[in-house]
Design a protein around this motif. Structure first.
Motif, PDB file in Angstrom:
ATOM      1  N   VAL A   1       0.842  -1.203   0.000  1.00 44.63           N
ATOM      2  CA  VAL A   1       0.000   0.000   0.000  1.00 44.63           C
ATOM      3  C   VAL A   1       0.877   1.253   0.000  1.00 44.63           C
ATOM      4  O   VAL A   1       0.625   2.209  -0.754  1.00 44.63           O
ATOM      5  CB  VAL A   1      -0.953  -0.001   1.207  1.00 44.63           C
ATOM      6  CG1 VAL A   1      -1.649   1.357   1.329  1.00 44.63           C
ATOM      7  CG2 VAL A   1      -1.990  -1.106   1.069  1.00 44.63           C
ATOM      8  N   ILE A   2       1.903   1.263   0.857  1.00 43.47           N
ATOM      9  CA  ILE A   2       2.814   2.418   0.914  1.00 43.47           C
ATOM     10  C   ILE A   2       3.525   2.593  -0.429  1.00 43.47           C
ATOM     11  O   ILE A   2       3.657   3.715  -0.938  1.00 43.47           O
ATOM     12  CB  ILE A   2       3.837   2.238   2.055  1.00 43.47           C
ATOM     13  CG1 ILE A   2       3.133   2.314   3.409  1.00 43.47           C
ATOM     14  CG2 ILE A   2       4.937   3.302   1.966  1.00 43.47           C
ATOM     15  CD1 ILE A   2       4.024   1.973   4.587  1.00 43.47           C
TER      16      ILE A   2
ATOM     17  N   GLN B   1      -0.645  -5.385  -6.286  1.00 42.67           N
ATOM     18  CA  GLN B   1      -1.510  -5.800  -5.180  1.00 42.67           C
ATOM     19  C   GLN B   1      -1.699  -7.313  -5.093  1.00 42.67           C
ATOM     20  O   GLN B   1      -2.023  -7.850  -4.029  1.00 42.67           O
ATOM     21  CB  GLN B   1      -2.879  -5.131  -5.283  1.00 42.67           C
ATOM     22  CG  GLN B   1      -3.647  -5.411  -6.553  1.00 42.67           C
ATOM     23  CD  GLN B   1      -3.319  -4.462  -7.677  1.00 42.67           C
ATOM     24  OE1 GLN B   1      -2.517  -3.542  -7.514  1.00 42.67           O
ATOM     25  NE2 GLN B   1      -3.943  -4.648  -8.816  1.00 42.67           N
TER      26      GLN B   1
ATOM     27  N   CYS C   1       2.104   6.571  -6.715  1.00 45.84           N
ATOM     28  CA  CYS C   1       0.960   7.393  -7.119  1.00 45.84           C
ATOM     29  C   CYS C   1       1.314   8.871  -7.038  1.00 45.84           C
ATOM     30  O   CYS C   1       0.959   9.666  -7.917  1.00 45.84           O
ATOM     31  CB  CYS C   1      -0.226   7.080  -6.211  1.00 45.84           C
ATOM     32  SG  CYS C   1      -1.791   7.770  -6.762  1.00 45.84           S
ATOM     33  N   MET C   2       2.046   9.257  -6.003  1.00 41.59           N
ATOM     34  CA  MET C   2       2.444  10.657  -5.833  1.00 41.59           C
ATOM     35  C   MET C   2       3.590  11.042  -6.753  1.00 41.59           C
ATOM     36  O   MET C   2       3.791  12.222  -7.045  1.00 41.59           O
ATOM     37  CB  MET C   2       2.824  10.919  -4.371  1.00 41.59           C
ATOM     38  CG  MET C   2       1.641  10.882  -3.420  1.00 41.59           C
ATOM     39  SD  MET C   2       2.057  11.363  -1.722  1.00 41.59           S
ATOM     40  CE  MET C   2       3.022   9.936  -1.195  1.00 41.59           C
TER      41      MET C   2
ATOM     42  N   ARG D   1      -6.163   9.363  -9.401  1.00 44.72           N
ATOM     43  CA  ARG D   1      -5.333   8.171  -9.591  1.00 44.72           C
ATOM     44  C   ARG D   1      -5.771   7.034  -8.675  1.00 44.72           C
ATOM     45  O   ARG D   1      -5.792   5.866  -9.080  1.00 44.72           O
ATOM     46  CB  ARG D   1      -3.859   8.510  -9.342  1.00 44.72           C
ATOM     47  CG  ARG D   1      -3.247   9.412 -10.410  1.00 44.72           C
ATOM     48  CD  ARG D   1      -1.837   9.817 -10.034  1.00 44.72           C
ATOM     49  NE  ARG D   1      -1.310  10.781 -11.002  1.00 44.72           N
ATOM     50  CZ  ARG D   1      -0.290  11.593 -10.764  1.00 44.72           C
ATOM     51  NH1 ARG D   1       0.315  11.568  -9.577  1.00 44.72           N
ATOM     52  NH2 ARG D   1       0.132  12.422 -11.693  1.00 44.72           N
ATOM     53  N   LEU D   2      -6.124   7.373  -7.449  1.00 44.25           N
ATOM     54  CA  LEU D   2      -6.542   6.337  -6.494  1.00 44.25           C
ATOM     55  C   LEU D   2      -7.863   5.700  -6.918  1.00 44.25           C
ATOM     56  O   LEU D   2      -8.063   4.492  -6.717  1.00 44.25           O
ATOM     57  CB  LEU D   2      -6.661   6.930  -5.089  1.00 44.25           C
ATOM     58  CG  LEU D   2      -5.336   7.291  -4.410  1.00 44.25           C
ATOM     59  CD1 LEU D   2      -5.586   7.942  -3.055  1.00 44.25           C
ATOM     60  CD2 LEU D   2      -4.455   6.051  -4.232  1.00 44.25           C
TER      61      LEU D   2
ATOM     62  N   ILE E   1      -4.138  13.144  -7.119  1.00 45.81           N
ATOM     63  CA  ILE E   1      -3.929  11.889  -6.378  1.00 45.81           C
ATOM     64  C   ILE E   1      -5.246  11.144  -6.212  1.00 45.81           C
ATOM     65  O   ILE E   1      -5.308   9.912  -6.364  1.00 45.81           O
ATOM     66  CB  ILE E   1      -3.298  12.168  -4.992  1.00 45.81           C
ATOM     67  CG1 ILE E   1      -1.934  12.839  -5.155  1.00 45.81           C
ATOM     68  CG2 ILE E   1      -3.159  10.876  -4.199  1.00 45.81           C
ATOM     69  CD1 ILE E   1      -0.941  12.056  -5.964  1.00 45.81           C
ATOM     70  N   GLU E   2      -6.310  11.859  -5.901  1.00 43.69           N
ATOM     71  CA  GLU E   2      -7.629  11.241  -5.744  1.00 43.69           C
ATOM     72  C   GLU E   2      -8.071  10.556  -7.035  1.00 43.69           C
ATOM     73  O   GLU E   2      -8.607   9.437  -7.006  1.00 43.69           O
ATOM     74  CB  GLU E   2      -8.656  12.296  -5.325  1.00 43.69           C
ATOM     75  CG  GLU E   2      -8.497  12.782  -3.889  1.00 43.69           C
ATOM     76  CD  GLU E   2      -9.432  13.931  -3.561  1.00 43.69           C
ATOM     77  OE1 GLU E   2     -10.293  14.245  -4.418  1.00 43.69           O
ATOM     78  OE2 GLU E   2      -9.300  14.529  -2.470  1.00 43.69           O
TER      79      GLU E   2
ATOM     80  N   GLU F   1       1.705   4.743 -13.831  1.00 44.29           N
ATOM     81  CA  GLU F   1       0.772   3.843 -13.125  1.00 44.29           C
ATOM     82  C   GLU F   1       1.143   2.381 -13.269  1.00 44.29           C
ATOM     83  O   GLU F   1       0.758   1.545 -12.438  1.00 44.29           O
ATOM     84  CB  GLU F   1      -0.665   4.078 -13.592  1.00 44.29           C
ATOM     85  CG  GLU F   1      -0.964   3.727 -15.032  1.00 44.29           C
ATOM     86  CD  GLU F   1      -0.691   4.865 -15.987  1.00 44.29           C
ATOM     87  OE1 GLU F   1      -1.129   4.771 -17.145  1.00 44.29           O
ATOM     88  OE2 GLU F   1      -0.037   5.861 -15.585  1.00 44.29           O
TER      89      GLU F   1
ATOM     90  N   GLN G   1       2.452   1.719  -3.353  1.00 44.20           N
ATOM     91  CA  GLN G   1       1.498   2.235  -4.330  1.00 44.20           C
ATOM     92  C   GLN G   1       1.244   3.727  -4.128  1.00 44.20           C
ATOM     93  O   GLN G   1       1.126   4.483  -5.100  1.00 44.20           O
ATOM     94  CB  GLN G   1       0.184   1.449  -4.244  1.00 44.20           C
ATOM     95  CG  GLN G   1       0.310   0.012  -4.767  1.00 44.20           C
ATOM     96  CD  GLN G   1      -0.989  -0.766  -4.661  1.00 44.20           C
ATOM     97  OE1 GLN G   1      -1.639  -0.771  -3.616  1.00 44.20           O
ATOM     98  NE2 GLN G   1      -1.365  -1.427  -5.735  1.00 44.20           N
ATOM     99  N   LEU G   2       1.159   4.154  -2.877  1.00 40.79           N
ATOM    100  CA  LEU G   2       0.930   5.574  -2.592  1.00 40.79           C
ATOM    101  C   LEU G   2       2.122   6.428  -3.028  1.00 40.79           C
ATOM    102  O   LEU G   2       1.949   7.515  -3.596  1.00 40.79           O
ATOM    103  CB  LEU G   2       0.654   5.778  -1.103  1.00 40.79           C
ATOM    104  CG  LEU G   2      -0.687   5.246  -0.593  1.00 40.79           C
ATOM    105  CD1 LEU G   2      -0.774   5.382   0.926  1.00 40.79           C
ATOM    106  CD2 LEU G   2      -1.852   5.967  -1.254  1.00 40.79           C
TER     107      LEU G   2
END
Length: 401
Positions: free
Chosen positions: A199-200, A225, A206-207, A292-293, A289-290, A218, A202-203
């Motif tokens: 998760v970290i 995952q 993502c940033m 992309r998430l 970011i939103e 991406e 990916q974040l």
């Protein structure tokens, strides 16, 4: 006639030749559907599908120049993340099974499992860097250093190597530290920690946004995952298989519908929200970011649905033949090297200039696939030659100890 459409029956033939159907009865199963031989066969086919994905992006993708767009391979353009996600799943599954079944599994883990990937990564990067120079790219001093260090990818496909190396190293550190006695609770804690790490990761990616450096794009994070999912399936394999068998003919159509539906939702999310929210100057950083998430969540759901469907299918059908067996031995090398021929024979070599553009899609595909096989074998052989004295030295030191 558009000859490119012949690839579809060809792919079915490659996949199904030599396959064995266990039968329709609930007592008839392919009990070895997660065995090393079976998973390797599936990975061999996935390597071919990834080739199709990369070729399609130079033939049928909507973002390439209209003058070079040709129909026929549209289905593969957005499917690459699914194929790579399955690779991550089988990697996670295999690592957990090896840890459970092999004594002192983590001794020499870096040399045996990680170092070969590092070597083939740098070999690939070197080949592509030389290719870029030959074609006419003239990087400045800083870019040259970054290429040499591998912090800027000469081969765009080699992102996978960096990602899998990170996962392997973190996995080894976590499980070696927490699961020395192989207790269930500590294994659960280790798996949860791996989920957190993913998760970290990916974040962070993502940033990082889009660009030419590591972790940018991406594709770096939209399939990873399934690595911890592989750990979970390996740990709870017996219970999961029992449940799958009990409700098989309920789950199979549901998983099929979910795979199609989730893929459609994914496409809607990408087209509506987009990973490229930075292209709209009105979007703030957090809004980008939103967006992309949202796309990432849609792709996570799609990968889980497709994985479920693939597992259910392989529970009834045993795939395997000489082609898949052969491809399973060179998956990483084939994955890395075929990009070279794609760039050589497509309309432009990494945007630098046209080299030997082949306009007919089927000829383009064959021109990529055929030389990629012997070159993958050479790349594998070079890696083995470099690894041999290292392995021998490690074994000698182990004997002395």
């Amino acid at each position: 006639m558009r000859w490119i459409y012949l690839v579809y029956p060809a792919l079915v033939l490659i996949m199904c030749f030599g396959a064995k159907f266990a039968g329709f009865r609930k007592s008839q199963w392919n009990e070895e559907f997660l065995s090393l031989k079976q998973t390797k066969a599936v990975q061999g086919f996935l390597a071919i599908l990834i080739l199709m994905h990369h070729v399609s992006q130079k033939v049928s993708a909507e973002w390439i120049p209209q003058r070079v767009q040709k129909p026929g391979l549209e289905i593969f353009v957005e499917a690459g993340y699914l194929f790579v996600a399955l690779f991550f799943f089988y990697s996670g599954y295999g690592l957990f099974k090896s840890y459970r079944t092999k004594e002192n599994y983590f001794e020499g883990f870096f040399i045996k499992r990680v170092l070969p990937i590092i070597i083939v990564y740098y070999l690939s990067n070197c080949i592509f860097f030389i290719g870029r120079l030959i074609v006419g790219e003239r990087p400045d001093g800083i870019s040259t250093v970054l290429y040499i260090l591998g912090l800027r990818l000469a081969n765009s496909n080699s992102w996978y190597c960096i990602t899998i190396i990170i996962l392997y190293m973190v996995y080894a550190l976590v499980f070696k530290a927490l699961c020395k006695d192989k207790s269930g609770k500590k294994e659960n804690a280790a798996i949860l920690l791996m989920v957190l790490v993913v998760v970290i990761y990916q974040l962070v990616c993502c940033m990082a946004g889009h660009g030419v450096f590591v972790f940018q794009g991406e594709w770096w994070f939209n399939s990873v995952q399934l690595f911890p999912v592989g750990l979970v399936v390996a740990k709870y394999e017996e219970k999961l298989i029992k449940n799958f068998k009990k409700y098989y003919y309920v789950y199979l159509p549901i998983s099929m519908v979910l795979s199609v539906l989730a893929s459609e939702i994914m496409m809607y999310a990408k087209n509506t929200f987009s990973y490229y929210g930075e292209n709209n100057p009105n979007n703030t950083f957090m809004q980008v970011i939103e967006l992309r998430l949202i796309c990432l969540v849609a792709q996570i759901i799609a990968t889980l649905a497709v994985l479920w469907f693939v597992l259910l299918v392989t529970m009834k059908i045993e795939f395997g033949n000489k082609i898949l067996g052969f491809m399973s031995k060179i998956t990483l090398e084939f994955y890395l090297i075929h990009a070279l021929f794609i760039e050589i024979f497509c309309y432009t070599f990494y945007g630098i200039k046209e080299v030997f553009y082949i306009r007919e899609p089927i000829l383009f595909l064959l021109s990529v696939a055929i030389p990629s096989v012997p070159c993958a074998l050479i790349l594998k052989k070079l890696t083995q030659i470099i690894m041999k004295p290292i392995i021998n030295n490690y074994r000698n030191k182990s004997k002395e100890a």
